[in-house]
Motif scaffolding. Structure first.
Motif, mmCIF file in Angstrom:
data_model
loop_
_atom_site.group_PDB
_atom_site.id
_atom_site.type_symbol
_atom_site.label_atom_id
_atom_site.label_comp_id
_atom_site.label_asym_id
_atom_site.label_seq_id
_atom_site.Cartn_x
_atom_site.Cartn_y
_atom_site.Cartn_z
ATOM 1 N N ASP A 140 55.003 62.725 109.558
ATOM 2 C CA ASP A 140 55.930 62.628 110.671
ATOM 3 C C ASP A 140 55.813 61.376 111.516
ATOM 4 O O ASP A 140 56.619 61.187 112.406
ATOM 5 N N THR A 141 54.877 60.542 111.304
ATOM 6 C CA THR A 141 54.657 59.416 112.218
ATOM 7 C C THR A 141 53.797 58.398 111.501
ATOM 8 O O THR A 141 53.082 58.745 110.562
ATOM 9 N N VAL A 142 53.838 57.147 111.963
ATOM 10 C CA VAL A 142 52.825 56.185 111.531
ATOM 11 C C VAL A 142 52.120 55.661 112.776
ATOM 12 O O VAL A 142 52.683 55.657 113.869
ATOM 13 N N SER A 158 55.030 54.901 115.628
ATOM 14 C CA SER A 158 56.475 54.896 115.369
ATOM 15 C C SER A 158 56.842 56.138 114.564
ATOM 16 O O SER A 158 56.055 56.583 113.716
ATOM 17 N N THR A 159 58.035 56.686 114.807
ATOM 18 C CA THR A 159 58.422 57.913 114.098
ATOM 19 C C THR A 159 59.934 58.129 114.094
ATOM 20 O O THR A 159 60.649 57.636 114.973
ATOM 21 N N GLY A 160 60.371 58.893 113.091
ATOM 22 C CA GLY A 160 61.744 59.393 113.087
ATOM 23 C C GLY A 160 61.795 60.765 113.746
ATOM 24 O O GLY A 160 62.854 61.374 113.859
ATOM 25 N N GLY A 161 60.612 61.252 114.160
ATOM 26 C CA GLY A 161 60.511 62.580 114.781
ATOM 27 C C GLY A 161 60.205 63.628 113.737
ATOM 28 O O GLY A 161 60.557 63.489 112.559
ATOM 29 N N CYS A 162 59.530 64.673 114.156
ATOM 30 C CA CYS A 162 59.228 65.785 113.253
ATOM 31 C C CYS A 162 60.519 66.296 112.611
ATOM 32 O O CYS A 162 61.586 66.225 113.217
ATOM 33 N N SER A 163 60.391 66.821 111.417
ATOM 34 C CA SER A 163 61.567 67.354 110.709
ATOM 35 C C SER A 163 62.168 68.554 111.444
ATOM 36 O O SER A 163 61.469 69.258 112.170
ATOM 37 N N GLY A 168 68.180 64.234 120.610
ATOM 38 C CA GLY A 168 67.843 64.400 122.032
ATOM 39 C C GLY A 168 66.456 64.961 122.248
ATOM 40 O O GLY A 168 65.888 64.827 123.328
ATOM 41 N N ARG A 169 65.912 65.568 121.224
ATOM 42 C CA ARG A 169 64.545 66.097 121.351
ATOM 43 C C ARG A 169 63.541 64.933 121.464
ATOM 44 O O ARG A 169 63.658 63.941 120.780
ATOM 45 N N VAL A 170 62.572 65.068 122.364
ATOM 46 C CA VAL A 170 61.548 64.040 122.535
ATOM 47 C C VAL A 170 60.210 64.593 122.059
ATOM 48 O O VAL A 170 59.765 65.643 122.519
ATOM 49 N N GLY A 171 59.584 63.890 121.134
ATOM 50 C CA GLY A 171 58.268 64.306 120.630
ATOM 51 C C GLY A 171 57.152 63.593 121.372
ATOM 52 O O GLY A 171 57.338 63.041 122.461
ATOM 53 N N ASP A 172 55.992 63.576 120.761
ATOM 54 C CA ASP A 172 54.796 63.018 121.417
ATOM 55 C C ASP A 172 54.705 61.496 121.342
ATOM 56 O O ASP A 172 54.045 60.868 122.174
ATOM 57 N N VAL A 173 55.336 60.904 120.345
ATOM 58 C CA VAL A 173 55.093 59.482 120.050
ATOM 59 C C VAL A 173 55.396 58.547 121.223
ATOM 60 O O VAL A 173 54.633 57.625 121.487
ATOM 61 N N PRO A 174 56.502 58.769 121.971
ATOM 62 C CA PRO A 174 56.747 57.847 123.086
ATOM 63 C C PRO A 174 56.109 58.304 124.401
ATOM 64 O O PRO A 174 56.368 57.680 125.432
ATOM 65 N N THR A 191 49.171 62.356 115.363
ATOM 66 C CA THR A 191 50.315 62.595 114.481
ATOM 67 C C THR A 191 50.404 64.089 114.199
ATOM 68 O O THR A 191 49.390 64.782 114.201
ATOM 69 N N GLY A 192 51.606 64.581 113.980
ATOM 70 C CA GLY A 192 51.770 65.998 113.657
ATOM 71 C C GLY A 192 52.805 66.637 114.562
ATOM 72 O O GLY A 192 53.713 65.967 115.064
ATOM 73 N N GLU A 193 52.651 67.940 114.775
ATOM 74 C CA GLU A 193 53.634 68.711 115.562
ATOM 75 C C GLU A 193 53.680 68.192 116.991
ATOM 76 O O GLU A 193 52.768 68.457 117.793
ATOM 77 N N GLY A 194 54.748 67.466 117.306
ATOM 78 C CA GLY A 194 54.824 66.776 118.589
ATOM 79 C C GLY A 194 54.761 67.696 119.788
ATOM 80 O O GLY A 194 54.222 67.335 120.832
ATOM 81 N N GLU A 195 55.306 68.899 119.637
ATOM 82 C CA GLU A 195 55.313 69.824 120.777
ATOM 83 C C GLU A 195 53.881 70.248 121.111
ATOM 84 O O GLU A 195 53.479 70.277 122.274
HETATM 85 N N1 GLY Z 1 54.743 63.625 115.908
HETATM 86 C C1 GLY Z 1 56.045 63.169 115.825
HETATM 87 C C2 GLY Z 1 57.022 64.003 116.502
HETATM 88 O O1 GLY Z 1 56.718 65.115 116.864
HETATM 89 O O2 GLY Z 1 58.131 63.577 116.689
#
Ligand code: GLY
Length: 263
Positions: A140-142, A158-163, A168-174, A191-195
């Motif tokens: 999910d991330t590099v 950097s990421t495309g976001g978790c699948s 509009g959903r914001v994950g952990d990366v930023p 890296t992993g489940e952003g929530e």
């Molecule tokens: N860890 C990446 C994300 O949740 O978007």
């Protein structure tokens, strides 16, 4: 002063076959450091290698959101206290370059259309990012952390976001402290489940844990973070680098990571 070092990961989830692709990014950062580049330059260029490689969920390989859009997040932080992050950028193959361009600005972060407009003014590439369907067990991330010859550190993610997430959903990366944290003594990237990572403020708390009398190393702090702060069943990984020594990686799932340390 510590020796120069690099550590990178290719996301919690992907199989070990991505190890070779990841190594290319570490090699690029290493060559740049040996040629005198700063930690920021080396971390950004290594991150660009990963964003340009479609096997990783970042940049070109960013997975589709639920509506088919490709929206990219990226962040960078330095050991001298600067931060840059971008959220949900479309048409931006290398969002890490935009994040890095924010390091010397008064604003830390930009999102969506405003981020893209700002990037246009700065001449950052504006073209559609192909993206791809999420695949089962996808990473999910590099992330890349670098320490340069002056001892300065930089962490780029950097990421495309978790699948399977909506636009509009914001994950952990930023989010500072969640997907990344750097201070003058150490640097951590998640890296992993952003929530789950965000609820735990994982990177900051793992970094702070090293100061605790119960903790004797970065590895110990990462183990504590994954065991105590992340719920069972959530796939999460970490990489970290201190003021000296080699980078370390730990994950509760498959996470390709690779490192280099000066002889
Ligand atoms: N860890 C990446 C994300 O949740 O978007």
């Amino acid at each position: 002063m510590g020796k120069m070092a690099v550590i990178a990961h290719g996301g919690a989830g992907p199989g070990p076959e991505r190890q070779e692709n990841l190594q290319k990014a570490v090699d690029v950062a290493t060559e740049l450091l040996l040629a005198g580049a700063s930690a920021i330059e080396a971390a950004v260029e290594a991150c660009v290698v990963l964003e340009d490689d479609p096997v990783f969920n970042a940049g070109t390989g960013g997975v589709f959101r639920n509506d088919g859009s490709v929206l990219l997040d990226a962040s960078i932080q330095t050991s001298d206290g600067r931060i840059g992050f971008v959220i949900a950028m479309s048409d931006t193959p290398n969002p890490i370059r935009v994040a890095a361009d924010l390091l010397d600005e008064n604003i830390n972060g930009l999102t969506g259309l405003g981020a893209r407009k700002w990037a246009d003014n700065r001449g950052h590439a504006n073209r559609p990012v192909e993206g791809r369907e999420p695949i089962e067990g996808d990473g999910d991330t590099v992330g890349v952390i670098v320490r340069d010859s002056s001892g300065a550190m930089a962490c780029a993610t950097s990421t495309g976001g978790c699948s399977h997430r909506p636009p509009g959903r914001v994950g952990d990366v930023p989010l500072p402290g969640s997907g990344f944290w750097v201070d003058e003594t150490r640097s951590v990237a998640a890296t992993g489940e952003g929530e789950d990572i965000t609820r735990a403020l994982l990177s900051y708390r793992v970094s702070s844990r090293v100061e605790s009398p119960q903790c004797d190393s970065l590895m110990d702090a990462m183990r504590w973070g994954l065991n105590e702060l992340i719920p069972d069943g959530a796939s999460v990984g970490l990489i970290a680098l201190g003021k000296d020594g080699a980078g370390v990686g730990l994950s509760n799932t498959v996470m390709p990571w690779a490192s280099w340390t000066e002889d």
